[in-house]
Design an enzyme around this catalytic site. Structure first.
Site, mmCIF file in Angstrom:
data_model
loop_
_atom_site.group_PDB
_atom_site.id
_atom_site.type_symbol
_atom_site.label_atom_id
_atom_site.label_comp_id
_atom_site.label_asym_id
_atom_site.label_seq_id
_atom_site.Cartn_x
_atom_site.Cartn_y
_atom_site.Cartn_z
ATOM 1 N N LYS A 1 48.402 51.928 57.373
ATOM 2 C CA LYS A 1 47.677 50.864 58.074
ATOM 3 C C LYS A 1 48.200 50.817 59.507
ATOM 4 O O LYS A 1 49.209 50.171 59.793
ATOM 5 C CB LYS A 1 47.881 49.504 57.404
ATOM 6 C CG LYS A 1 47.246 49.368 56.022
ATOM 7 C CD LYS A 1 48.185 49.746 54.926
ATOM 8 C CE LYS A 1 47.579 49.476 53.555
ATOM 9 N NZ LYS A 1 48.382 50.038 52.464
ATOM 10 N N HIS B 1 52.210 41.469 48.254
ATOM 11 C CA HIS B 1 51.861 42.848 48.571
ATOM 12 C C HIS B 1 52.758 43.409 49.676
ATOM 13 O O HIS B 1 52.539 44.508 50.176
ATOM 14 C CB HIS B 1 50.387 42.895 49.001
ATOM 15 C CG HIS B 1 49.799 44.262 49.056
ATOM 16 N ND1 HIS B 1 49.460 44.879 50.245
ATOM 17 C CD2 HIS B 1 49.471 45.149 48.084
ATOM 18 C CE1 HIS B 1 48.950 46.076 50.000
ATOM 19 N NE2 HIS B 1 48.944 46.266 48.708
ATOM 20 N N ASP C 1 44.609 50.602 73.391
ATOM 21 C CA ASP C 1 44.867 51.061 74.757
ATOM 22 C C ASP C 1 46.214 51.760 74.921
ATOM 23 O O ASP C 1 46.735 51.862 76.029
ATOM 24 C CB ASP C 1 44.779 49.881 75.746
ATOM 25 C CG ASP C 1 43.353 49.396 75.943
ATOM 26 O OD1 ASP C 1 42.430 50.123 75.545
ATOM 27 O OD2 ASP C 1 43.160 48.292 76.479
ATOM 28 N N LYS D 1 55.805 45.107 51.768
ATOM 29 C CA LYS D 1 56.669 46.279 51.577
ATOM 30 C C LYS D 1 57.726 46.260 52.695
ATOM 31 O O LYS D 1 57.437 46.641 53.828
ATOM 32 C CB LYS D 1 55.878 47.592 51.652
ATOM 33 C CG LYS D 1 54.582 47.616 50.810
ATOM 34 C CD LYS D 1 53.403 47.623 51.724
ATOM 35 C CE LYS D 1 52.049 47.791 51.080
ATOM 36 N NZ LYS D 1 51.844 47.752 49.707
ATOM 37 N N HIS E 1 47.292 56.044 52.825
ATOM 38 C CA HIS E 1 47.603 54.643 52.541
ATOM 39 C C HIS E 1 48.109 53.914 53.779
ATOM 40 O O HIS E 1 48.502 52.746 53.713
ATOM 41 C CB HIS E 1 48.664 54.609 51.423
ATOM 42 C CG HIS E 1 48.851 53.285 50.772
ATOM 43 N ND1 HIS E 1 50.049 52.604 50.788
ATOM 44 C CD2 HIS E 1 47.994 52.500 50.086
ATOM 45 C CE1 HIS E 1 49.936 51.473 50.134
ATOM 46 N NE2 HIS E 1 48.702 51.379 49.696
ATOM 47 N N ASP F 1 72.247 44.914 55.520
ATOM 48 C CA ASP F 1 73.508 44.641 56.236
ATOM 49 C C ASP F 1 73.326 44.029 57.623
ATOM 50 O O ASP F 1 74.145 44.278 58.522
ATOM 51 C CB ASP F 1 74.324 45.937 56.363
ATOM 52 C CG ASP F 1 74.903 46.395 55.042
ATOM 53 O OD1 ASP F 1 74.810 45.643 54.061
ATOM 54 O OD2 ASP F 1 75.439 47.528 54.989
#
Length: 500
Positions: free
Chosen positions: A213, A417, A218, A419, A211, A424
Site C-alpha cells: 500500500k 489490521h 509529486d 502491522k 500486497h 527497545d
C-alpha cells in the site's frame, strides 16, 4: 488408452518430484510436497501448480532496468551529507542495503494515522494538492462510497493534466467490476492490474500477490502502511470496526517509496519511467509553496495534532528511515530476515501487532528464543480473525509462543489490521507485512523502518493504547485443555498455513 494416460501422469508426477528435489528446499517443506504429490492423485499436482512452485530464483526484471529505475534515488543517497547510522542498528541497515538496495534516508518527518478517517482525509487533501503526478499501488480498492470518492478525486486531477498511475492487485480486487477501473482509464488514468488471473487460464501467479500500500504525490509526499482503499476502515463491517496504522512521509524516504512504485509499474507495464522530475530536490520538501499555488491547499499545511480529538500523531524530529521491500522473486526474504535480526538482537522488549499469525519456522524460532532470553516479547492479534480458517490455524502457533514466555494479547475492540513492530525505544517499523507465510514468502510487501527514539516511542504508545483494548492470555492450561476434537482440527488446518 487408460494405460497411456496413467503413464503420462506418472511421468509428469516424476518430473515434478525431481523439480522439488532439485530446488533444495527445506527438508520439511520438500517432504510435505512430495507426500501431497504422491498421496493426492490429480489434486496434488493441481495444488502444487497453484501454490507450490518456487519463483524466487526466476528473473522477472532485468538488472539493467532495475539499475535505471534506482539511479535517481541512489544518486540522492550519495549526496546526503553527514549521514550517520546508529551503531546499535548498523548491521540491520547494512543487511537491508546488501539485500535489495534499501537505501536509508535522513531528514524525514512523518504523521502516524491510527484511524481510517484521518488517513483518508489526509490522502484526499494530498491528491487535491497534486500538481505533477500521483502514483498509487494498493492491494484492494473497493467499489464503495470511499473508493468512488478517491476515484473521482483521481479523475479530477487527471483531467487537469496531472499524471495519475494506479496499480491494483487483480486477486485482491476480484469482486470489483471492471467498469469501476474502466471509468478511470477513460479519464486518462494509467490503471494497471497486478498479475491478472482469469478463468480458465489460471496459473501459479494466483499465489503471488502485490500486497503493498504505497502512494507518492509529486515525489515529495508519500504514504505507506496497512490500509487499503475501502470504507471498512471508516465504518467497519456489520460485526466489527477495523483498526489499522498508516503513515505519511515527507523527506528523502519518499524517494524510496517512488522507487518501489516505479519498479512495480515496470513489472506490470514493462515501461521504464526514470525522469528526474519524479525525484525533486530534497530541500524542496520543506517549502509548501513549491507544491501548492495560492488557490490550492498545501499538503504541508498543519493538520490537527494529538490531543485535539482528530488528526495524526505527529513526529516532529527527522528520523533515519529505510523502505524495505520483499517479494517471491527476490533472492532473499528481506523483511523476514530483518524481523529475525530485530528479535535476536533485542535487549529489553519487542512489541508486535499483526492481524494474522501464521509464522514461518524461523520467525517462530526467533520469537521463542528472544522470550526465553528474558526479552519482553509481546504479540497482539485480533480476538477474532476475519477468516475462520486463519483463526483456527493460528491457535496452535499461539500455544507455542505462550510456552516460551511470549505475552499474547487478543484485541477485542474490533478487527486490528495493523502491522507494526517496535523494539527497545530505538527502532520501529510499519507497513503491509503480516506475520504469516503469505507475507514473508509469497506476497510483494513493503515496510518502512525508522531508527529513532522519538519515533519508536510513538509506536510504543500506539501499542500500549491498543493493549488497553485487549485481553491477555494468562491461563495457558485452560487453552491447552480445549476439547481434543478442537485441537485436532486446529492442527489439521495448520497444515494449510502456507496457503492461507
Amino acid at each position: 488408452m487408460f494405460n497411456l494416460l496413467f503413464l503420462i501422469y506418472g511421468l509428469f508426477i516424476l518430473g515434478t518430484i525431481i523439480t522439488v528435489l532439485m530446488e533444495n528446499r527445506q527438508p520439511v517443506k520438500a517432504m510435505a510436497w512430495l507426500m501431497v504429490l504422491v498421496f493426492i492423485p490429480v489434486g496434488g499436482i493441481i495444488l502444487y501448480f497453484f501454490f507450490g512452485q518456487n519463483t524466487r530464483k526466476q528473473r522477472h526484471i532485468s538488472q539493467r532496468s532495475l539499475d535505471q529505475l534506482s539511479k535517481q534515488s541512489m544518486l540522492e543517497f550519495v549526496e546526503q551529507k553527514n549521514l550517520k547510522f546508529p551503531e546499535r542498528h548498523r548491521m540491520l541497515i547494512q543487511q537491508f542495503l546488501n539485500e535489495n538496495w534499501a537505501l536509508p534516508f535522513k531528514d524525514n518527518t512523518l504523521d502516524i494515522y491510527t484511524s481510517g478517517h484521518d488517513f483518508f482525509l489526509a490522502l484526499l487533501r494530498s491528491i487535491g494538492a497534486a500538481q505533477d503526478h500521483i502514483h498509487i499501488s494498493t492491494y484492494i480498492m473497493e467499489d464503495d462510497p470511499l473508493g468512488r470518492l478517491v476515484a473521482d478525486a483521481l479523475i479530477d486531477k487527471a483531467r487537469k493534466g496531472v499524471e495519475v498511475r494506479l496499480i491494483y492487485d487483480d486477486v485482491g480486487c476480484w469482486r470489483v467490476k471492471d467498469a469501476f477501473f474502466r471509468r478511470m482509464r477513460d479519464a486518462g488514468i494509467d490503471v494497471q492490474p497486478f498479475m491478472p488471473v482469469r478463468f480458465p487460464a489460471f496459473t501459479s501467479k494466483m499465489n503471488y500477490r502485490n500486497h503493498r500500500k504505497v502512494c507518492v504525490i509529486d515525489g515529495r509526499v508519500g504514504f505507506i502502511g496497512g490500509m487499503n482503499i475501502a470504507l471498512r476502515y471508516i465504518k467497519g463491517t456489520r460485526k466489527q470496526a477495523w483498526r489499522d496504522t498508516h503513515l505519511c512521509i515527507r523527506g528523502g524516504a519518499v524517494y524510496a517509496l517512488q522507487r518501489t512504485f516505479l519498479i512495480d509499474h515496470y513489472f506490470v507495464s514493462r515501461t521504464l519511467i526514470t525522469s528526474r522530475r519524479y525525484y525533486p530536490p530534497l530541500h524542496a520538501s520543506s517549502s509548501p509553496s513549491s507544491l501548492s499555488s495560492s488557490s490550492s491547499p498545501s499538503i504541508f499545511s498543519p493538520l490537527p495534532r494529538e490531543g485535539s480529538g482528530v488528526g495524526p500523531l505527529g513526529v516532529g524530529l527527522s528520523p533515519l528511515a529505510q523502505v524495505v521491500t520483499s517479494s517471491p522473486i527476490s533472492p532473499w526474504p528481506e523483511i523476514m530476515q530483518g524481523y529475525v535480526r530485530i528479535l535476536l538482537e533485542a535487549r529489553h522488549y519487542v512489541y508486535m501487532e499483526s492481524p494474522y499469525f501464521l509464522p514461518t519456522e524461523v520467525i517462530l524460532f526467533a520469537m521463542r528464543t528472544a522470550a526465553l532470553s528474558g526479552v519482553d516479547v509481546r504479540l497482539m492479534v485480533p480476538y477474532h480473525a476475519d477468516a475462520k480458517l486463519v483463526e483456527w490455524a493460528s491457535r496452535s502457533y499461539l500455544m507455542q509462543t505462550l510456552e516460551s514466555g511470549v505475552k499474547v494479547y487478543l484485541y477485542k475492540a474490533g478487527f486490528n489490521h495493523s502491522k507494526l513492530i517496535v523494539c527497545d525505544d530505538s527502532l520501529a517499523s510499519c507497513g503491509s507485512n503480516n506475520i504469516d507465510f503469505r507475507s514473508f514468502e509469497n506476497n510483494f510487501e513493503a515496510n518502512i523502518f525508522f531508527y529513532d527514539e522519538a519515533t519508536a516511542l510513538k509506536f510504543k504508545q500506539i501499542f500500549l493504547d491498543d493493549q488497553r483494548d485487549c485481553v491477555l492470555i494468562t491461563d495457558t492450561r485452560h487453552v491447552a485443555r480445549r476439547p481434543f476434537y478442537k485441537r485436532l482440527w486446529e492442527s489439521l488446518v495448520r497444515l494449510l498455513s502456507p496457503l492461507l
